[in-house]
Design a protein around this motif. Structure first.
Motif, PDB file in Angstrom:
ATOM      1  N   LEU A  99       0.833  21.219  48.568  1.00 13.17           N
ATOM      2  CA  LEU A  99       0.435  21.180  47.701  1.00 13.17           C
ATOM      3  C   LEU A  99      -0.455  19.912  47.057  1.00 13.17           C
ATOM      4  CD1 LEU A  99       3.757  22.467  45.840  1.00 13.17           C
ATOM      5  CD2 LEU A  99       1.708  23.827  46.601  1.00 13.17           C
ATOM      6  N   THR A 100      -1.292  20.085  46.347  1.00  9.91           N
ATOM      7  CA  THR A 100      -1.998  18.909  45.770  1.00  9.91           C
ATOM      8  C   THR A 100      -1.086  18.535  44.657  1.00  9.91           C
ATOM      9  OG1 THR A 100      -3.322  20.169  44.089  1.00  9.91           O
ATOM     10  CG2 THR A 100      -4.133  19.882  46.203  1.00  9.91           C
ATOM     11  N   ALA A 101      -1.478  17.087  44.128  1.00  7.98           N
ATOM     12  CA  ALA A 101      -0.810  16.477  43.124  1.00  7.98           C
ATOM     13  C   ALA A 101      -0.639  17.253  41.771  1.00  7.98           C
ATOM     14  CB  ALA A 101      -1.228  15.095  43.031  1.00  7.98           C
ATOM     15  N   GLU A 102      -2.085  17.889  41.589  1.00  9.24           N
ATOM     16  CA  GLU A 102      -2.206  18.682  40.309  1.00  9.24           C
ATOM     17  C   GLU A 102      -1.433  19.919  40.572  1.00  9.24           C
ATOM     18  OE1 GLU A 102      -5.734  21.148  37.905  1.00  9.24           O
ATOM     19  OE2 GLU A 102      -6.187  19.947  39.647  1.00  9.24           O
ATOM     20  N   GLN A 103      -1.410  20.496  41.670  1.00 10.95           N
ATOM     21  CA  GLN A 103      -0.736  21.783  41.818  1.00 10.95           C
ATOM     22  C   GLN A 103       0.950  21.355  41.827  1.00 10.95           C
ATOM     23  OE1 GLN A 103      -1.970  23.224  45.455  1.00 10.95           O
ATOM     24  NE2 GLN A 103      -3.489  24.450  44.757  1.00 10.95           N
ATOM     25  N   ALA A 104       1.463  20.367  42.363  1.00 12.42           N
ATOM     26  CA  ALA A 104       2.644  19.952  42.158  1.00 12.42           C
ATOM     27  C   ALA A 104       3.234  19.730  40.851  1.00 12.42           C
ATOM     28  CB  ALA A 104       2.939  18.635  43.081  1.00 12.42           C
ATOM     29  N   GLN A 105       2.293  18.983  40.101  1.00 12.87           N
ATOM     30  CA  GLN A 105       2.579  18.851  38.724  1.00 12.87           C
ATOM     31  C   GLN A 105       2.749  20.110  37.704  1.00 12.87           C
ATOM     32  OE1 GLN A 105      -0.377  16.423  36.628  1.00 12.87           O
ATOM     33  NE2 GLN A 105       1.029  16.142  34.965  1.00 12.87           N
TER      34      GLN A 105
END
Length: 445
Positions: A99-105
């Motif tokens: 997951l990217t940071a944006e997806q994790a957020q």
């Protein structure tokens, strides 16, 4: 300024406008609120579809692990073209793509299937837990499954189309309320102007209690009076032409056969005088029937008026005044027009004298009934048939076969009735014991 009556068109128009405004407010407020409530949650069919995707993802994970999850996400992407991930309890991706940071957020803003969809225009993200582990499927709501996908169209209908339809409906109601009766009035007025004197608006319009109903009743009354007046004038013209033929024929015969100039001159004078009286009475009757003059009213002493009338009748007919008694009280006073009442009483008196037997009497009597005086002039003749009591008031009616004294033109009683009616009274006849009794009703003073 006083308000119109409760049946006035003002209140109907105000009610129609109030209803229109109320419906518009209901469309924007109530219907919009109901629409928002109906589209705020996923329907059961959509929930089952998303749960089916979760079961498919769970089966792929159990059977093939990470490659299975990758294959499932690939198929889901091709099928729905949405963002989706499969994560474990610690929000770590179970696919080969971390997951990217944006997806994790983004995972911090997911919701359960029984949560509201969210604000219009957004793309909600839901999670569906697996049944046999703590992993779960997280995915965007597919556009085709979004319960709000038709909200824009429905809003367009509510804001543009339905108000227009509602305005058309209100316009049709107003047309039925206002324009349709006016169209009927226009057609009947055109028919009346074209010569159809029987044109009437009928109970469909005259039965209304508003201003249009008053207008319709006035129109029908006007048309009825016009028809009656034209019929009366046509009948009067036919009768007058018939009555004039007799003296003209006598004049023609006298002019051809009479040798004595003085006798011819006297006959000419008598016939011309008779024709002048006939024409004068006919014109007066037409004037009373068509013009309906508003005569000035005053207090009339009936006893003194009768004294004058019977003295004139005594001079002209040779009857002694004792044969024309008055049984009225001295305080008998009515509200009427002096000249008009005098003419009416004189015509009735002359008619009674004309049809009285030798040595008969003509009597004036009456009684007060509340605010009215009912007078009557009665003779001692044979009376008339019961079915002819109304006929004798028609112009040129002479019942010489029923009563003696058939001379005259049959206009006296017709003029008397019309003259009394212009003063707010009425005239009718009844048979007496014996003779004929002509009644006159006028307001008391």
């Amino acid at each position: 300024m006083s308000l119109p009556a409760r049946h006035s068109l003002l209140w109907r128009l105000a009610g129609a406008l109030a209803l229109f405004c109320l419906l518009l407010v209901s469309l924007y407020a109530d219907v919009g609120r109901l629409l928002l409530e109906a589209t705020s949650y996923l329907p059961e069919s959509t929930r089952q579809t998303l749960k089916g995707y979760a079961r498919e993802a769970e089966a792929s994970w159990q059977e093939r692990g990470t490659p299975g999850v990758d294959a499932f996400l690939q198929r889901l992407q091709e099928r729905e073209r949405i963002w989706a991930v499969v994560v474990d309890a610690h929000k770590d991706s179970l696919s080969s793509q971390p997951l990217t940071a944006e997806q994790a957020q983004r995972l911090d803003f997911v919701r359960r299937l029984d949560f509201p969809v969210g604000r219009p225009g957004g793309t909600p993200t839901f999670y569906i837990p697996f049944t046999q582990s703590e992993a779960r499927l997280v995915l965007e709501l597919p556009q085709r499954l979004d319960p709000r996908q038709y909200n824009a169209l429905i809003s367009l209908l509510l804001q543009r189309v339905l108000p227009a339809i509602l305005a058309v409906v209100v316009a049709l109601l107003l047309y039925r309320l206002l324009i349709a009766p006016l169209s009927i009035l226009r057609r009947q007025a055109a028919a009346l102007s074209a010569g159809d004197l029987s044109a009437r608006l009928g109970p469909q319009v005259t039965g209304r209690q508003d201003e249009l109903g008053e207008l319709a009743r006035t129109f029908d009354h006007m048309a009825e009076r016009l028809e009656r007046t034209v019929a009366f004038q046509r009948q009067l013209l036919r009768d007058l032409s018939h009555e004039l033929r007799t003296p003209l024929a006598r004049l023609r015969v006298a002019g051809e056969s009479e040798q004595d100039i003085d006798a011819l001159r006297q006959r000419l004078g008598r016939e011309i005088q008779a024709m002048e009286k006939l024409v004068g009475d006919a014109l007066e009757l037409v004037w009373l029937d068509t013009e309906r003059p508003s005569l000035p009213l005053e207090e009339v002493d009936v006893v003194r008026l009768w004294d004058v009338l019977r003295e004139n009748a005594s001079f002209e007919t040779g009857w002694p005044v004792e044969r024309m008694p008055c049984d009225l009280p001295a305080d008998c006073r009515v509200r009427g027009n002096l000249n008009g009442l005098a003419q009416a009483l004189e015509n009735i008196l002359r008619n009674a004298i004309r049809h009285s037997p030798d040595g008969g009497m003509v009597r004036l009597a009456g009684r007060r009934q509340g605010e009215q005086w009912v007078l009557w002039i009665e003779d001692q003749g044979p009376g008339v048939a019961k079915g002819e009591l109304e006929t004798i008031f028609r112009p040129f009616t002479r019942l010489s076969a029923a009563r003696p004294g058939g001379d005259g033109f049959g206009l006296g009683l017709a003029i008397a009735r019309s003259m009394v009616q212009t003063q707010g009274g009425r005239v009718w006849a009844r048979n007496g014991e014996p003779g004929l009794r002509v009644h006159i009703q006028l307001p008391a003073t």
